[in-house]
Motif scaffolding. Structure first.
Motif, PDB file in Angstrom:
ATOM      1  N   ASP A  39       0.840  -1.194   0.000  1.00 52.61           N
ATOM      2  CA  ASP A  39       0.000   0.000   0.000  1.00 52.61           C
ATOM      3  C   ASP A  39       0.877   1.247   0.000  1.00 52.61           C
ATOM      4  O   ASP A  39       1.984   1.236   0.541  1.00 52.61           O
ATOM      5  N   VAL A  40       0.368   2.314  -0.592  1.00 51.80           N
ATOM      6  CA  VAL A  40       1.115   3.567  -0.678  1.00 51.80           C
ATOM      7  C   VAL A  40       0.347   4.665   0.049  1.00 51.80           C
ATOM      8  O   VAL A  40      -0.822   4.928  -0.263  1.00 51.80           O
ATOM      9  N   VAL A  41       1.007   5.321   1.001  1.00 55.24           N
ATOM     10  CA  VAL A  41       0.451   6.457   1.728  1.00 55.24           C
ATOM     11  C   VAL A  41       1.167   7.705   1.226  1.00 55.24           C
ATOM     12  O   VAL A  41       2.406   7.759   1.238  1.00 55.24           O
ATOM     13  N   TYR A  42       0.401   8.701   0.780  1.00 53.94           N
ATOM     14  CA  TYR A  42       1.002   9.867   0.114  1.00 53.94           C
ATOM     15  C   TYR A  42       0.164  11.116   0.365  1.00 53.94           C
ATOM     16  O   TYR A  42      -1.010  11.027   0.773  1.00 53.94           O
ATOM     17  N   PRO A  43       0.725  12.311   0.142  1.00 60.60           N
ATOM     18  CA  PRO A  43      -0.040  13.548   0.340  1.00 60.60           C
ATOM     19  C   PRO A  43      -1.179  13.666  -0.678  1.00 60.60           C
ATOM     20  O   PRO A  43      -0.966  13.440  -1.882  1.00 60.60           O
ATOM     21  N   LYS A  44      -2.350  14.015  -0.207  1.00 57.15           N
ATOM     22  CA  LYS A  44      -3.494  14.165  -1.106  1.00 57.15           C
ATOM     23  C   LYS A  44      -3.195  15.187  -2.183  1.00 57.15           C
ATOM     24  O   LYS A  44      -2.643  16.253  -1.923  1.00 57.15           O
ATOM     25  N   SER A  45      -3.564  14.860  -3.424  1.00 60.28           N
ATOM     26  CA  SER A  45      -3.269  15.711  -4.579  1.00 60.28           C
ATOM     27  C   SER A  45      -4.375  15.524  -5.607  1.00 60.28           C
ATOM     28  O   SER A  45      -5.453  15.015  -5.291  1.00 60.28           O
ATOM     29  N   ASP A  46      -4.087  15.907  -6.853  1.00 66.01           N
ATOM     30  CA  ASP A  46      -5.068  15.720  -7.922  1.00 66.01           C
ATOM     31  C   ASP A  46      -5.137  14.268  -8.387  1.00 66.01           C
ATOM     32  O   ASP A  46      -6.006  13.917  -9.181  1.00 66.01           O
ATOM     33  N   HIS A  47      -4.197  13.450  -7.931  1.00 64.71           N
ATOM     34  CA  HIS A  47      -4.183  12.047  -8.341  1.00 64.71           C
ATOM     35  C   HIS A  47      -5.380  11.309  -7.769  1.00 64.71           C
ATOM     36  O   HIS A  47      -5.650  11.356  -6.571  1.00 64.71           O
ATOM     37  N   GLU A  48      -6.105  10.620  -8.629  1.00 68.84           N
ATOM     38  CA  GLU A  48      -7.252   9.833  -8.203  1.00 68.84           C
ATOM     39  C   GLU A  48      -6.752   8.491  -7.668  1.00 68.84           C
ATOM     40  O   GLU A  48      -6.182   7.691  -8.420  1.00 68.84           O
ATOM     41  N   PRO A  49      -6.911   8.220  -6.375  1.00 73.00           N
ATOM     42  CA  PRO A  49      -6.321   7.000  -5.808  1.00 73.00           C
ATOM     43  C   PRO A  49      -6.945   5.734  -6.369  1.00 73.00           C
ATOM     44  O   PRO A  49      -8.159   5.643  -6.566  1.00 73.00           O
ATOM     45  N   GLY A  50      -6.082   4.761  -6.632  1.00 76.22           N
ATOM     46  CA  GLY A  50      -6.539   3.445  -7.035  1.00 76.22           C
ATOM     47  C   GLY A  50      -6.475   2.496  -5.863  1.00 76.22           C
ATOM     48  O   GLY A  50      -6.284   2.898  -4.708  1.00 76.22           O
ATOM     49  N   ALA A  51      -6.602   1.204  -6.148  1.00 77.73           N
ATOM     50  CA  ALA A  51      -6.547   0.201  -5.086  1.00 77.73           C
ATOM     51  C   ALA A  51      -5.184   0.242  -4.414  1.00 77.73           C
ATOM     52  O   ALA A  51      -4.146   0.283  -5.077  1.00 77.73           O
ATOM     53  N   GLY A  52      -5.183   0.266  -3.096  1.00 79.34           N
ATOM     54  CA  GLY A  52      -3.933   0.257  -2.347  1.00 79.34           C
ATOM     55  C   GLY A  52      -3.231   1.599  -2.270  1.00 79.34           C
ATOM     56  O   GLY A  52      -2.089   1.669  -1.810  1.00 79.34           O
ATOM     57  N   GLU A  53      -3.894   2.681  -2.672  1.00 81.81           N
ATOM     58  CA  GLU A  53      -3.326   4.024  -2.581  1.00 81.81           C
ATOM     59  C   GLU A  53      -4.159   4.833  -1.593  1.00 81.81           C
ATOM     60  O   GLU A  53      -5.392   4.942  -1.753  1.00 81.81           O
ATOM     61  N   TYR A  54      -3.499   5.422  -0.580  1.00 76.38           N
ATOM     62  CA  TYR A  54      -4.213   6.091   0.491  1.00 76.38           C
ATOM     63  C   TYR A  54      -3.674   7.503   0.701  1.00 76.38           C
ATOM     64  O   TYR A  54      -2.645   7.701   1.352  1.00 76.38           O
ATOM     65  N   PRO A  55      -4.366   8.511   0.148  1.00 76.64           N
ATOM     66  CA  PRO A  55      -3.934   9.902   0.345  1.00 76.64           C
ATOM     67  C   PRO A  55      -4.283  10.388   1.747  1.00 76.64           C
ATOM     68  O   PRO A  55      -5.298   9.976   2.323  1.00 76.64           O
TER      69      PRO A  55
END
Length: 372
Positions: A39-55
């Protein structure tokens, strides 16, 4: 044997395109292709999160345009991770460290960029910059000392960590790796037409336009050569770089951010990938260019000292020596066909599959080690 559930924390992610985001995304995809969960935890941005991505909630970073500062939060879906991998020592890296401590699981830390290199973005004079740089190195040492293992993308970066940062934590060198299925020789006619590029020799660079990357040196070195200079990407130094280019007797093209699908076309279209940045921890774009058959004229400093293989994947020059930079570009142009063949012969050794295989072995080792 099942692969561990990995929680990866990063302060930079999509839609920003750079070496860190590319590595995090590619390792995540290849890990999942092997049957694991990362899983990837990252700063919320314009990127639309997919499976396993948590802004997580984020704020604009005032000193660096386009960068966002993530709040040190831990999303619920990663709270059962078997291992934490921090790709940053800062905000979200601290959250990852906290999660590893709470779960009593190993913390792996990747060293992507020396923090002190960005002191000039937050300092208003040389004295303050020196203080910020020294403080950054102390903080890096504190953070890395708390990891089970530190992953460096090159031997030169590992040397920097030992000698400058000074951590006693175990070091493992794992190349970030190149997606050789994607980065390969391709036809470039449509790309040249789309961007109105001439038929003559092209010398270029793509990546973040940061002041620390010394991109103006490319203009200096190419002055007087019968070439077109091409810049892909963007960053805080672009406006100044465009102003300098406008004052030179050079054909210079700024393409801006390119869609990822266009990158193999850009690399393959170039006759020389010019890389004057002395601050790279690996110089992944140089390896991507090589995998597309394009040799490099690169500075003999930082990780590029290891990345550029003299007479094989390009030629290097002493840092700050613009005459030798020009000569390196000329040598690559003169030997372009032979160097291109040698670049392509090295593709397997720099593949991301090889890198993720090494990463899997490191994860298994730290998970088997006694907990401290």
């Amino acid at each position: 044997m099942a692969l561990p559930h990995v929680a990866a924390f990063t302060d930079t992610y999509l839609p920003t395109v750079n070496g860190v985001t590319y590595t995090v995304e590619t390792w995540r995809d290849r890990w999942q292709a092997r049957g694991g969960r990362m899983d990837v935890v990252y700063p919320k941005s314009d990127h639309e999160p997919g499976a396993g991505e948590y802004p997580v909630r984020s704020l604009p970073f005032p000193f660096y345009e386009g960068f966002r500062l993530g709040m040190p939060q831990i999303p619920n879906p990663v709270k059962d991770a078997d291992l934490v991998h921090a790709h940053t020592p800062f905000s979200l890296g601290m959250a990852g460290q906290r999660l590893a401590r709470k779960l009593e699981v190993p913390l792996v830390a990747s060293y992507h960029t020396p923090s002190g290199e960005y002191a000039e973005y937050v300092a208003f004079n040389g004295t303050v910059e020196s203080v910020v740089q020294a403080g950054a190195e102390s903080y890096e040492r504190w953070f890395l000392d708390r990891a089970a293992v530190v992953v460096a993308p090159s031997e030169r970066t590992a040397d920097h960590i030992r000698e400058t940062v000074g951590t006693d934590t175990r070091l493992e060198v794992i190349s970030n790796g190149v997606d050789t299925d994607f980065f390969r020789p391709v036809d470039t006619a449509a790309f040249r037409e789309r961007h109105d590029l001439p038929d003559g020799p092209l010398v270029g660079y793509t990546g973040r336009h940061g002041y620390e990357k010394c991109l103006e040196d490319i203009l200096d070195a190419c002055e007087g050569l019968d070439v077109t200079v091409v810049f892909g990407g963007d960053g805080p130094a672009r406006e100044d770089l465009e102003a300098v280019a406008a004052a030179r007797d050079l054909d210079v093209r700024f393409l801006g951010f390119l869609d990822r699908a266009e990158l193999p076309e850009l690399y393959a279209a170039l006759d020389v990938f010019a890389f004057p940045s002395p601050v790279e921890t690996q110089g992944l774009v140089a390896l991507e260019a090589n995998c597309c058959g394009t040799p490099v004229a690169g500075v003999d400093a930082g990780a590029l000292s290891d990345t550029v293989h003299e007479g094989e994947t390009g030629y290097s020059y002493p840092e700050g020596d613009l005459e030798e930079f020009r000569r390196a570009i000329e040598r690559v142009l003169d030997e372009q066909e032979t160097l291109s063949e040698r670049c392509l012969a090295r593709r397997d050794s720099v593949s991301v599959e090889h890198a993720v295989g090494r990463l899997q072995a490191v994860y298994a080792d730290v998970l088997d080690a006694p907990r401290q």
